[in-house]
Design a protein around this motif. Sequence first.
Motif, PDB file in Angstrom:
ATOM      1  N   SER A  72       8.152 -62.756  63.532  1.00 47.99           N
ATOM      2  CA  SER A  72       9.836 -63.207  64.574  1.00 47.99           C
ATOM      3  C   SER A  72       9.144 -64.108  65.640  1.00 47.99           C
ATOM      4  N   MET A  73       9.870 -64.952  66.172  1.00 49.01           N
ATOM      5  CA  MET A  73      10.472 -65.754  67.048  1.00 49.01           C
ATOM      6  C   MET A  73      10.232 -64.530  68.908  1.00 49.01           C
ATOM      7  N   GLY A  74       8.730 -65.310  69.369  1.00 51.55           N
ATOM      8  CA  GLY A  74       8.535 -64.752  70.570  1.00 51.55           C
ATOM      9  C   GLY A  74       7.629 -64.225  71.630  1.00 51.55           C
ATOM     10  N   GLN A  75       7.050 -63.732  72.548  1.00 49.79           N
ATOM     11  CA  GLN A  75       6.381 -64.079  73.975  1.00 49.79           C
ATOM     12  C   GLN A  75       4.924 -63.988  73.348  1.00 49.79           C
ATOM     13  N   PRO A  76       3.668 -63.995  72.919  1.00 48.44           N
ATOM     14  CA  PRO A  76       2.443 -63.607  73.036  1.00 48.44           C
ATOM     15  C   PRO A  76       3.078 -62.482  73.244  1.00 48.44           C
ATOM     16  N   GLY A  77       1.519 -61.939  71.369  1.00 42.65           N
ATOM     17  CA  GLY A  77       1.718 -60.214  71.767  1.00 42.65           C
ATOM     18  C   GLY A  77       3.120 -59.607  70.592  1.00 42.65           C
ATOM     19  N   ARG A  99       7.438 -50.155  52.179  1.00 42.35           N
ATOM     20  CA  ARG A  99       5.889 -50.709  52.703  1.00 42.35           C
ATOM     21  C   ARG A  99       5.371 -51.500  53.071  1.00 42.35           C
ATOM     22  N   LEU A 100       6.493 -52.910  53.384  1.00 43.06           N
ATOM     23  CA  LEU A 100       5.217 -54.332  53.244  1.00 43.06           C
ATOM     24  C   LEU A 100       5.611 -54.161  55.398  1.00 43.06           C
ATOM     25  N   GLY A 101       6.105 -53.113  55.867  1.00 46.04           N
ATOM     26  CA  GLY A 101       5.535 -52.912  57.620  1.00 46.04           C
ATOM     27  C   GLY A 101       6.906 -54.061  57.864  1.00 46.04           C
ATOM     28  N   VAL A 102       7.613 -54.574  57.295  1.00 45.72           N
ATOM     29  CA  VAL A 102       9.239 -55.327  57.875  1.00 45.72           C
ATOM     30  C   VAL A 102       9.991 -54.383  58.675  1.00 45.72           C
ATOM     31  N   ARG A 103      10.600 -55.328  59.623  1.00 47.00           N
ATOM     32  CA  ARG A 103      11.345 -54.498  60.583  1.00 47.00           C
ATOM     33  C   ARG A 103      13.006 -55.403  59.942  1.00 47.00           C
ATOM     34  N   ARG A 104      12.822 -56.360  59.912  1.00 50.62           N
ATOM     35  CA  ARG A 104      13.965 -57.295  59.717  1.00 50.62           C
ATOM     36  C   ARG A 104      13.410 -58.441  58.934  1.00 50.62           C
ATOM     37  N   ILE A 105      15.278 -57.897  57.641  1.00 50.90           N
ATOM     38  CA  ILE A 105      15.265 -59.156  56.438  1.00 50.90           C
ATOM     39  C   ILE A 105      16.323 -60.160  57.079  1.00 50.90           C
ATOM     40  N   THR A 106      15.946 -61.312  56.435  1.00 52.10           N
ATOM     41  CA  THR A 106      17.169 -61.789  56.792  1.00 52.10           C
ATOM     42  C   THR A 106      17.720 -63.440  55.564  1.00 52.10           C
ATOM     43  N   ALA A 107      18.490 -63.319  55.424  1.00 55.14           N
ATOM     44  CA  ALA A 107      18.424 -64.611  54.100  1.00 55.14           C
ATOM     45  C   ALA A 107      20.385 -65.678  54.283  1.00 55.14           C
ATOM     46  N   GLY A 108      19.484 -66.964  54.030  1.00 51.66           N
ATOM     47  CA  GLY A 108      20.795 -67.967  54.299  1.00 51.66           C
ATOM     48  C   GLY A 108      21.427 -68.024  53.179  1.00 51.66           C
ATOM     49  N   CYS A 109      22.699 -68.644  53.548  1.00 54.87           N
ATOM     50  CA  CYS A 109      23.339 -68.970  52.561  1.00 54.87           C
ATOM     51  C   CYS A 109      24.738 -70.394  52.857  1.00 54.87           C
ATOM     52  N   TYR A 110      25.056 -71.113  51.924  1.00 55.20           N
ATOM     53  CA  TYR A 110      26.198 -71.577  52.378  1.00 55.20           C
ATOM     54  C   TYR A 110      27.241 -70.983  52.008  1.00 55.20           C
ATOM     55  N   GLY A 144       3.674 -60.097  60.783  1.00 54.35           N
ATOM     56  CA  GLY A 144       4.642 -60.434  59.689  1.00 54.35           C
ATOM     57  C   GLY A 144       4.998 -58.988  59.770  1.00 54.35           C
ATOM     58  N   THR A 145       6.329 -58.649  60.618  1.00 55.89           N
ATOM     59  CA  THR A 145       7.236 -58.311  60.786  1.00 55.89           C
ATOM     60  C   THR A 145       9.336 -58.605  59.875  1.00 55.89           C
ATOM     61  N   GLU A 146       9.138 -59.880  60.247  1.00 53.67           N
ATOM     62  CA  GLU A 146      10.206 -60.284  59.209  1.00 53.67           C
ATOM     63  C   GLU A 146      10.503 -61.019  58.326  1.00 53.67           C
ATOM     64  N   ALA A 147      11.078 -60.630  57.416  1.00 60.20           N
ATOM     65  CA  ALA A 147      11.373 -61.113  56.160  1.00 60.20           C
ATOM     66  C   ALA A 147      12.135 -61.651  55.649  1.00 60.20           C
ATOM     67  N   GLU A 148      12.562 -63.188  54.774  1.00 56.46           N
ATOM     68  CA  GLU A 148      13.502 -63.942  54.670  1.00 56.46           C
ATOM     69  C   GLU A 148      13.287 -63.675  53.264  1.00 56.46           C
ATOM     70  N   VAL A 149      14.913 -63.084  52.026  1.00 60.66           N
ATOM     71  CA  VAL A 149      15.135 -63.062  50.255  1.00 60.66           C
ATOM     72  C   VAL A 149      15.570 -63.890  50.160  1.00 60.66           C
ATOM     73  N   GLY A 150      15.310 -64.245  49.115  1.00 61.17           N
ATOM     74  CA  GLY A 150      16.036 -65.468  48.287  1.00 61.17           C
ATOM     75  C   GLY A 150      16.241 -65.038  47.299  1.00 61.17           C
ATOM     76  N   TYR A 151      17.307 -65.277  46.386  1.00 62.89           N
ATOM     77  CA  TYR A 151      17.303 -64.829  44.618  1.00 62.89           C
ATOM     78  C   TYR A 151      17.729 -66.147  43.595  1.00 62.89           C
ATOM     79  N   ILE A 152      17.312 -65.979  42.657  1.00 71.18           N
ATOM     80  CA  ILE A 152      17.982 -67.199  41.735  1.00 71.18           C
ATOM     81  C   ILE A 152      18.152 -66.792  40.214  1.00 71.18           C
ATOM     82  N   PHE A 153      19.448 -66.184  39.719  1.00 74.18           N
ATOM     83  CA  PHE A 153      19.606 -65.625  38.188  1.00 74.18           C
ATOM     84  C   PHE A 153      19.413 -66.241  37.221  1.00 74.18           C
ATOM     85  N   ASP A 154      19.798 -66.587  36.446  1.00 72.27           N
ATOM     86  CA  ASP A 154      20.006 -66.973  34.786  1.00 72.27           C
ATOM     87  C   ASP A 154      21.682 -66.429  34.604  1.00 72.27           C
ATOM     88  N   PRO A 155      22.239 -67.389  34.380  1.00 68.04           N
ATOM     89  CA  PRO A 155      23.527 -66.989  34.826  1.00 68.04           C
ATOM     90  C   PRO A 155      23.728 -66.653  33.245  1.00 68.04           C
TER      91      PRO A 155
END
Length: 197
Positions: free
Chosen positions: A95-100, A137-148, A104-115
Amino acid sequence: MAEVGRRSLLSCPVASTNLRTERLELRPVRDEDIDRILEYRNLPEVTRWLLRTDVDPAAFRAAWRRSAEDPHDHRVAVTRDGVVIGTVSLDVRTSMGQPGTPPGTEAEVGYIFDPRYGGHGYATEAVTAMVSYSFARLGVRRITAGCYADNLASVRLLEKVGMRREQHGVGNSWHAELGWVDGYTYALLAEEWSKQP
Ligand SMILES: CC(C)(COP(=O)(O)OP(=O)(O)OC[C@H]1O[C@@H](n2cnc3c(N)ncnc32)[C@H](O)[C@@H]1OP(=O)(O)O)[C@@H](O)C(=O)NCCC(=O)NCCS
């Protein structure tokens, strides 16, 4: 193989993502999956709201191979009865932040499926499993996703998964046919996830 319910993850291997939901299996992409993924990846209805529109098969294959060696890249193939029906990507970052800042606690998710497999809730089921896995399991604390903003299937999916729209970017995203259009950013914290019914 881990059984992934909406809230629970019973067990999972450490090295690679292998998950099972009620109807689906999520596992690392194999070389032989690439041709199958390319059957739908460049269809106009698939690329309409993607940032990367047409992909070159050779570059696409190479990118998947590279991703398999990246420990922060947890992208998976989603299979139904042994057939690859889509992919879910999950990139873990700091994540963005100052020293310290804990790494590896933020993740971005995306997805593409066969129509051809659309409209059965498979994408929602797979993304839900990946969100659960990330927090558990991955020690993630925040998940983001972007879309139109006009990618209504994606918006609906993210809201069904329980993600919160936290940014509406007015005219912030370029679309090859439409020009400048609106984009959304969604996010979800582990603590919000754990409180969901
Ligand atoms: C986004 C995507 C994965 C959704 O797949 P899907 O098979 O429709 O997903 P699901 O069946 O799990 O559910 C999607 C939800 O969106 C709804 N939906 C689908 N298309 C819609 C549309 N055009 N308008 C409004 N809602 C729509 C579905 O009805 C469903 O909601 P519901 O369960 O309340 O009925 C699929 O459309 C896709 O791969 N699109 C191309 C790639 C892409 O745009 N990826 C996202 C980039 S941000």
